[in-house]
Write an enzyme that holds these catalytic residues in place. Structure first.
Site, mmCIF file in Angstrom:
data_model
loop_
_atom_site.group_PDB
_atom_site.id
_atom_site.type_symbol
_atom_site.label_atom_id
_atom_site.label_comp_id
_atom_site.label_asym_id
_atom_site.label_seq_id
_atom_site.Cartn_x
_atom_site.Cartn_y
_atom_site.Cartn_z
ATOM 1 N N TYR A 86 1.000 -1.086 -0.149
ATOM 2 C CA TYR A 86 -0.096 0.185 -0.047
ATOM 3 C C TYR A 86 0.755 1.360 0.134
ATOM 4 O O TYR A 86 1.611 1.503 0.937
ATOM 5 C CB TYR A 86 -1.042 -0.052 1.210
ATOM 6 N N TYR A 88 0.229 7.235 3.545
ATOM 7 C CA TYR A 88 0.886 6.429 4.378
ATOM 8 C C TYR A 88 2.243 5.967 3.973
ATOM 9 O O TYR A 88 2.890 6.664 3.223
ATOM 10 C CB TYR A 88 -0.014 5.125 4.328
ATOM 11 N N ARG A 118 -1.089 -0.880 -4.585
ATOM 12 C CA ARG A 118 -2.055 0.382 -4.552
ATOM 13 C C ARG A 118 -1.294 1.731 -4.166
ATOM 14 O O ARG A 118 -0.671 1.760 -3.515
ATOM 15 C CB ARG A 118 -2.956 -0.206 -3.208
ATOM 16 N N ARG A 159 -17.955 1.838 -2.655
ATOM 17 C CA ARG A 159 -19.202 2.336 -2.148
ATOM 18 C C ARG A 159 -20.547 1.189 -3.018
ATOM 19 O O ARG A 159 -21.460 0.923 -2.498
ATOM 20 C CB ARG A 159 -19.436 3.759 -2.405
ATOM 21 N N CYS A 193 -25.481 3.268 -5.129
ATOM 22 C CA CYS A 193 -25.067 4.186 -4.255
ATOM 23 C C CYS A 193 -25.415 5.669 -4.435
ATOM 24 O O CYS A 193 -25.520 5.977 -5.677
ATOM 25 C CB CYS A 193 -23.643 3.939 -4.222
ATOM 26 N N CYS A 253 -23.613 9.394 -0.383
ATOM 27 C CA CYS A 253 -23.914 10.465 0.617
ATOM 28 C C CYS A 253 -22.735 10.232 1.823
ATOM 29 O O CYS A 253 -22.396 11.002 2.481
ATOM 30 C CB CYS A 253 -24.920 9.896 1.438
ATOM 31 N N CYS A 303 -21.349 5.687 4.887
ATOM 32 C CA CYS A 303 -20.316 4.468 5.169
ATOM 33 C C CYS A 303 -19.042 5.045 5.715
ATOM 34 O O CYS A 303 -18.412 4.553 6.431
ATOM 35 C CB CYS A 303 -20.199 3.896 3.838
ATOM 36 N N CYS A 311 -24.779 1.767 5.769
ATOM 37 C CA CYS A 311 -24.883 2.741 4.584
ATOM 38 C C CYS A 311 -26.373 3.042 4.584
ATOM 39 O O CYS A 311 -27.195 2.519 5.111
ATOM 40 C CB CYS A 311 -24.912 1.359 3.532
HETATM 41 FE FE1 SF4 Z 1 -23.325 5.075 -0.987
HETATM 42 FE FE2 SF4 Z 1 -24.139 6.328 0.864
HETATM 43 FE FE3 SF4 Z 1 -24.368 3.738 1.156
HETATM 44 FE FE4 SF4 Z 1 -21.736 4.748 1.241
HETATM 45 S S1 SF4 Z 1 -23.563 4.970 2.761
HETATM 46 S S2 SF4 Z 1 -22.367 2.989 -0.011
HETATM 47 S S3 SF4 Z 1 -22.256 6.700 -0.166
HETATM 48 S S4 SF4 Z 1 -25.298 5.004 -0.361
#
Ligand code: SF4
Ligand code: ADP
Length: 699
Positions: free
Chosen positions: A175, A180, A228, A325, A348, A351, A354, A366
């Site tokens: 990584y 880091y 990565r 996400r 997704c 927002c 997560c 989520c």
């Molecule tokens: Fe997507 Fe929001 Fe779920 Fe995260 S919390 S995966 S940004 S819908």
């Protein structure tokens, strides 16, 4: 339905060094907040994605040594053989579905404070990573690595790689991203070394190359070695022999790793909220990598559209479609595309709740997918529902996120459900909030649920139905759910106790509900925010866009203070500055006479006056629970009406974010008629015996 031929390419196997990914759907490393102390929950969370068709599923960052200690953030580790069994649970579960398992082996360098281990953090030159950043601020500075540290670090990486292979991982990561340790070596601002590990690009890459070879040896060539790497800052630096230093780094290491996993430099640019960045936002930074290596390249971009995914592959940007996400919001995204049901994808909404859960140090949750983190402890599956436990009819009052999630889940359990809402359109708060600047993608939370409900003949929706207590009693449902939401109040702020203060019911005083109704038309406007999430920032931006002069004030130290956790805050500042919104922090409004508002500093009590014609208070929300309390007052008549129980959920019961409302709807619906239990969910257990993997229950 069958898969659309144009999506076939997404299901091609991809060779990654000694292993083969069964398709191009690749869950890149991302945090789950479920550390070694929650091994079953963590394994079930990852395995759900494998079950849903992700061909590769990775862990989040896993520390290779106590000198990489991110506490108080949740820390996963592979420090000794005793840690192997907790990870083997995950690899076994992922392999059962035919997916590859990857592990992100991580040394945080100066990006960690080692608050638990108390080992001075290591770095190339004794400099910290963003040491004054409001989220990371700390007193422990790093120590420049000496010769013996290089040998030790390489040994830790090799040891962790050996253990990762023993735990069953197919892909092991080096990584070099997000500030880091190995990323710090790549950046001249943090690497001032004059030895073989500093200066030229070749020297700055040297340690990464050595570690890749060490890990290949330690895994006897059985595991793919992935690199990565963050390329944002490097891409911005002109190269000596190529377009940028990012090009030179990729050329220097070109075919050494078996896989390139390319990303941005910090969480706000790597995982931007949809409010400020569209799908595919990484492409301008990472688009060149595939031309400079024969190895496969994976990258992310909050991809939920299969056409956008195909485009990335056909245009030669990526070989594998990386996702964090989108795989959280819909673990079954690949299977839905495979089955030709891409309209059913739970997309997704961007927002970043997560990500906030990681920053808050708790297991992942989520907004869209209420089952996230509940796979093991509550036994929830995003696509499988326990059939109903009775023939009871359920009336849900309120078609906001809580009511709709509740209806959808009950409907999928085959209950007979009626949803009533006094509005002419379903969606509750989503109807208004998705019209705020940048929040259009949140509409997906509504569309997914309405789309699902359309397929259910056992759920009926009654709009324009303002339900009163008598209507509910007469309806004839055995179960009643009150999901009537919350309303914003005009309560000022008591800075001493940090609680809502007296209600300011005066002309020119408004709430967000007034803004949604178009009642705020006269400037200058003062937006006073002590809710601290997105609402006040969005409203200030919207009113400014309408041409009103806007000032924003908050008792917090920053605008939209909580949104630092969702990666929004830096962009909130940009957005407000772009609209000419003036900011005042650490102040509370103590009075407003229709022309002048009084602001008082919460620490010094120093007062100042601001001219404004309108004051919008974004502070306290009060649950609309009158139907619930009113029905309980008629409890003795319930039996006559056939009612067995009345339950208040979502914002009506406890105002919160949309994620809380959706979870509350799911919880009611999944628990209905299930056997009662003393504990709300199963408690995860630790492995303590490194050899037998014996389990000891947490006291
Ligand atoms: Fe997507 Fe929001 Fe779920 Fe995260 S919390 S995966 S940004 S819908
Ligand atoms: P939540 O976030 O908890 O789902 P919302 O505020 O988004 O809450 O949604 C609540 C919904 O309840 C709104 O659509 C509102 O129109 C509806 N509602 C509130 N009171 C009544 C009522 N008495 N009868 C029918 N619908 C109601």
């Amino acid at each position: 339905m069958a898969r659309k031929p144009r999506f076939d390419i997404l299901f091609d196997p991809v060779r990654i060094g000694p292993v083969t990914a069964p398709n191009r759907f690749y869950q890149v490393p991302h945090a789950s907040g479920m550390t070694n102390t929650m091994p079953h929950g963590r394994a079930a969370f990852r395995a759900m994605k494998a079950a849903g068709g992700w061909g590769t599923v990775c862990t989040g960052a896993v520390s290779i040594h106590p000198s990489s200690d991110d506490a108080p953030l949740p820390l996963a580790r592979l420090w000794s053989d005793a840690d192997i069994p907790t990870h083997a649970l995950m690899t076994d579960a992922v392999h059962q579905h035919g997916a590859l398992a990857g592990i992100e082996l991580w040394h945080g360098g100066a990006g960690t404070m080692n608050r638990v281990s108390r080992i001075p953090p290591l770095s190339p030159s004794g400099l910290g990573w963003m040491p004054t950043h409001v989220g990371f601020i700390g007193n422990q500075k790093s120590r420049a690595m000496g010769r013996e540290d290089f040998a030790a670090l390489r040994g830790w990486y090799a040891g962790a790689a050996r253990r990762a292979r023993q735990a069953g991982f197919d892909i092991v990561y080096v990584y070099a991203g997000m500030g880091y340790l190995l990323h710090e070596f790549l950046l001249p601002a943090l690497n001032h070394r004059t030895d073989a590990y500093g200066g030229s690009v070749a020297n700055r890459c040297r340690l990464i190359g050595e570690i890749i070879e060490d890990m290949r040896g330690a895994t006897h060539g059985a595991c793919a070695i992935a690199l990565r790497i963050s390329l944002e800052e490097l891409r911005a630096r002109p190269g000596l022999h190529a377009e940028s230093e990012a090009h030179e780094v990729v050329m220097a290491l070109s075919d050494q790793p078996d896989l390139w996993d390319v990303k941005m430099d910090s969480s706000p640019s790597d995982c931007p909220a949809s409010r400020f960045a569209a799908e595919g936002s990484h492409e301008p930074v990472i688009d060149f990598v595939r031309r400079l290596t024969t190895r496969p390249v994976v990258g992310v971009g909050r991809f939920t559209s299969p056409d956008a995914m195909v485009s990335q592959i056909r245009r030669g940007v990526l070989d594998l479609i990386g996702a964090a996400r989108p795989s959280i919001a819909d673990p079954f995204l690949p299977r839905k595309i495979d089955a030709g049901c891409e309209d059913d994808i739970r997309e997704c909404i961007g927002c970043n709740i997560c990500i906030a859960s990681w920053h808050e140090g708790v297991p992942i949750r989520c907004t869209q997918n209420a089952t996230v983190g509940e796979e093991w402890r509550r036994g929830w599956h995003p696509e499988i529902f326990v059939p109903r436990g009775s023939n009871d009819r359920v009336l849900i009052v309120g078609a906001g996120p809580a009511g709709l999630e509740c209806a959808l889940t009950l409907g999928r359990r085959f209950y007979d459900v009626a949803v009533a809402d006094r509005s002419g359109q379903p969606g509750g708060r989503l109807v208004h909030e998705t019209k705020l600047p940048g929040l259009a993608a949140w509409r997906r939370a509504l569309d997914y649920r309405l789309n699902g409900l359309r397929a259910l003949a056992n759920v009926s929706m009654f709009l324009d139905s303002d339900m009163k207590i008598d209507d509910i009693l007469a309806f004839g449902a055995e179960r009643v759910v009150i999901a009537t939401g919350a309303e914003w109040t005009r309560a000022l702020y008591d800075a001493r106790l940090e609680v809502p203060g007296p209600i300011l019911d005066a002309p020119g005083v408004f709430t967000p509900d007034d803004v949604f109704a178009g009642r705020v038309t006269t400037g200058p406007v003062l937006v006073f925010d002590y809710e601290n999430y997105y609402m006040a920032g969005c409203i200030a931006e919207q009113l400014a866009r309408q041409g009103l002069q806007v000032t924003y004030a908050t008792p917090a130290g920053h605008a939209s203070a909580w949104s630092i956790l969702t990666n929004e805050q830096p962009r909130v500042y940009e957005a407000l500055a772009a609209q000419g919104v003036a900011l005042h922090t650490t102040v509370a409004v103590s009075g407003f006479d229709g022309g002048v508002a009084r602001l008082v500093n919460i620490f010094t009590n120093a007062a100042r006056e601001i001219s404004c014609a309108s004051l919008v208070i974004v502070g306290h929300r009060s649950g609309r629970d009158a139907l619930h309390s009113g029905l309980h007052a008629t409890r003795e008549t319930w039996a006559d009406h056939g009612i067995r129980d009345v339950t208040c959920i979502g914002d009506a019961a406890a105002p919160g974010a949309i994620v809380h409302a959706i979870h509350a709807g799911a919880l009611y619906a999944r628990d209905l008629d299930m056997p009662p239990s003393d504990m709300p969910y199963a408690l995860d257990e630790l492995f303590t015996d490194p050899v037998a993997g014996a389990i000891r229950e947490i006291a």
